[in-house]
Design a protein around this motif. Sequence first.
Motif, PDB file in Angstrom:
ATOM      1  N   ASN A 122     -23.725  58.426  10.480  1.00  0.00           N
ATOM      2  CA  ASN A 122     -24.918  57.501   9.985  1.00  0.00           C
ATOM      3  C   ASN A 122     -24.295  56.385   9.412  1.00  0.00           C
ATOM      4  O   ASN A 122     -24.950  55.488   8.651  1.00  0.00           O
ATOM      5  CB  ASN A 122     -25.591  58.265   8.895  1.00  0.00           C
ATOM      6  N   ASP A 123     -23.074  55.850   9.695  1.00  0.00           N
ATOM      7  CA  ASP A 123     -22.761  54.496   9.331  1.00  0.00           C
ATOM      8  C   ASP A 123     -23.456  53.404  10.133  1.00  0.00           C
ATOM      9  O   ASP A 123     -23.861  53.883  11.606  1.00  0.00           O
ATOM     10  CB  ASP A 123     -21.132  54.221   9.562  1.00  0.00           C
ATOM     11  N   CYS A 124     -23.747  52.403   9.759  1.00  0.00           N
ATOM     12  CA  CYS A 124     -24.668  51.463  10.372  1.00  0.00           C
ATOM     13  C   CYS A 124     -24.209  50.070   9.914  1.00  0.00           C
ATOM     14  O   CYS A 124     -24.166  49.753   8.477  1.00  0.00           O
ATOM     15  CB  CYS A 124     -25.839  51.399  10.297  1.00  0.00           C
TER      16      CYS A 124
ATOM     17  N   ARG B 165     -26.167  47.316  10.701  1.00  0.00           N
ATOM     18  CA  ARG B 165     -27.238  46.827  10.724  1.00  0.00           C
ATOM     19  C   ARG B 165     -28.229  47.089   9.353  1.00  0.00           C
ATOM     20  O   ARG B 165     -28.037  47.984   8.602  1.00  0.00           O
ATOM     21  CB  ARG B 165     -28.388  47.169  11.745  1.00  0.00           C
TER      22      ARG B 165
ATOM     23  N   ARG C 189     -30.010  51.922   7.039  1.00  0.00           N
ATOM     24  CA  ARG C 189     -29.599  50.552   6.955  1.00  0.00           C
ATOM     25  C   ARG C 189     -28.518  50.486   5.944  1.00  0.00           C
ATOM     26  O   ARG C 189     -28.198  51.152   5.157  1.00  0.00           O
ATOM     27  CB  ARG C 189     -30.830  49.656   6.697  1.00  0.00           C
ATOM     28  N   LYS C 190     -27.415  49.137   6.430  1.00  0.00           N
ATOM     29  CA  LYS C 190     -26.567  49.093   5.562  1.00  0.00           C
ATOM     30  C   LYS C 190     -26.621  48.877   4.134  1.00  0.00           C
ATOM     31  O   LYS C 190     -25.704  49.299   3.243  1.00  0.00           O
ATOM     32  CB  LYS C 190     -25.607  47.673   6.203  1.00  0.00           C
TER      33      LYS C 190
ATOM     34  N   SER D 156     -25.629  57.641  16.730  1.00  0.00           N
ATOM     35  CA  SER D 156     -25.390  57.255  15.504  1.00  0.00           C
ATOM     36  C   SER D 156     -25.886  56.042  15.179  1.00  0.00           C
ATOM     37  O   SER D 156     -26.542  55.392  15.957  1.00  0.00           O
ATOM     38  CB  SER D 156     -23.669  56.895  15.636  1.00  0.00           C
ATOM     39  N   GLY D 157     -25.571  55.411  14.040  1.00  0.00           N
ATOM     40  CA  GLY D 157     -26.046  54.111  13.705  1.00  0.00           C
ATOM     41  C   GLY D 157     -25.320  53.080  14.217  1.00  0.00           C
ATOM     42  O   GLY D 157     -24.383  53.454  15.241  1.00  0.00           O
ATOM     43  N   GLU D 158     -25.318  51.751  14.332  1.00  0.00           N
ATOM     44  CA  GLU D 158     -24.611  50.826  15.253  1.00  0.00           C
ATOM     45  C   GLU D 158     -23.449  50.660  14.453  1.00  0.00           C
ATOM     46  O   GLU D 158     -23.463  49.852  13.193  1.00  0.00           O
ATOM     47  CB  GLU D 158     -25.411  49.451  15.074  1.00  0.00           C
TER      48      GLU D 158
ATOM     49  N   THR E 146     -20.144  53.164  14.811  1.00  0.00           N
ATOM     50  CA  THR E 146     -20.050  54.733  14.618  1.00  0.00           C
ATOM     51  C   THR E 146     -18.838  54.898  13.581  1.00  0.00           C
ATOM     52  O   THR E 146     -18.816  56.112  13.259  1.00  0.00           O
ATOM     53  CB  THR E 146     -19.822  55.465  15.913  1.00  0.00           C
TER      54      THR E 146
ATOM     55  N   GLY F 235     -26.453  51.927  19.908  1.00  0.00           N
ATOM     56  CA  GLY F 235     -26.670  50.522  19.564  1.00  0.00           C
ATOM     57  C   GLY F 235     -25.929  49.588  20.416  1.00  0.00           C
ATOM     58  O   GLY F 235     -25.537  50.121  21.789  1.00  0.00           O
TER      59      GLY F 235
END
Length: 264
Positions: A63-65, A67, A75-76, A110-112, A114, A141
């Motif tokens: 769930n790292d991102c 963006r 979101r970050k 994943s988020g964008e 990974t 992403g």
Amino acid sequence: MMRDFYSIVDIAYEGGRLSADEIAVLLKAEGLEQAALFAAADLIRRDVVGDGVHLRALIEISNDCMRNCLYCGLRKGNTQLQRYCMTADEIVDAAAVAIERGYGSIVLQSGEGTGLSIDLLGDVIVRIKSIANVAITLSIGEHSKKDFQILKDAGADRFLMRHETADDVLYSKIHPGDSLSNRLRNIKILKGLDYQIGAGMMVGIPGQTIHSLAKDVLLLRDLEVDMAGIGPFIANPQTPFGREKNGSLALTLNCLAVTRLVVR
């Protein structure tokens, strides 16, 4: 002269091309008109994919991102979220369990950003394919053409990259620092690399209109997508849109029905 509702449904059912204004008429359907729209879409669904329900094993690898999309809990800028990233072995083990339970299709999402390098993710794909020749879909992403090629060469089959909205102004508003043109460039690169591709929109984004949704449907048609992901906006309290109204279920169902008629 605008055709009446039922004439538009008939034209769409027969494979005729609709304008954005005609699609907007269908998207507003209620009551008996909605029932007619759903019936026509269901006939197309049966002809194209039949009555089977195909299951995919979805593995949320991180769930790292990087963006800061205004609607997304990943979101970050969301400091309330506990972050994680699965190891390569954990991903392969999870895929092995899915294969053992009979899944023939696996999604790695994943988020964008990974937390895994592209080379390591490519190795994960190779290891999963060595267990069984399952279809692998990626939802990770935007990346470079080189990275997309590495993952394709490793055995990835499909790539899901939703466009969320075909309104370029709204896109830039809800995706700070990014643009619709860049998103579409990524999708076209994926098509050129022979991925099966998925795009799709969110229904009920703050600031969205019926006519922008009509443009979403036309974009899915023009992209000739293999998969269309359509779902309602759901407000996440840990985002700037946390107090906005959720998207309409009825309008989401209309979008699904219209897409089935127009995109084939």
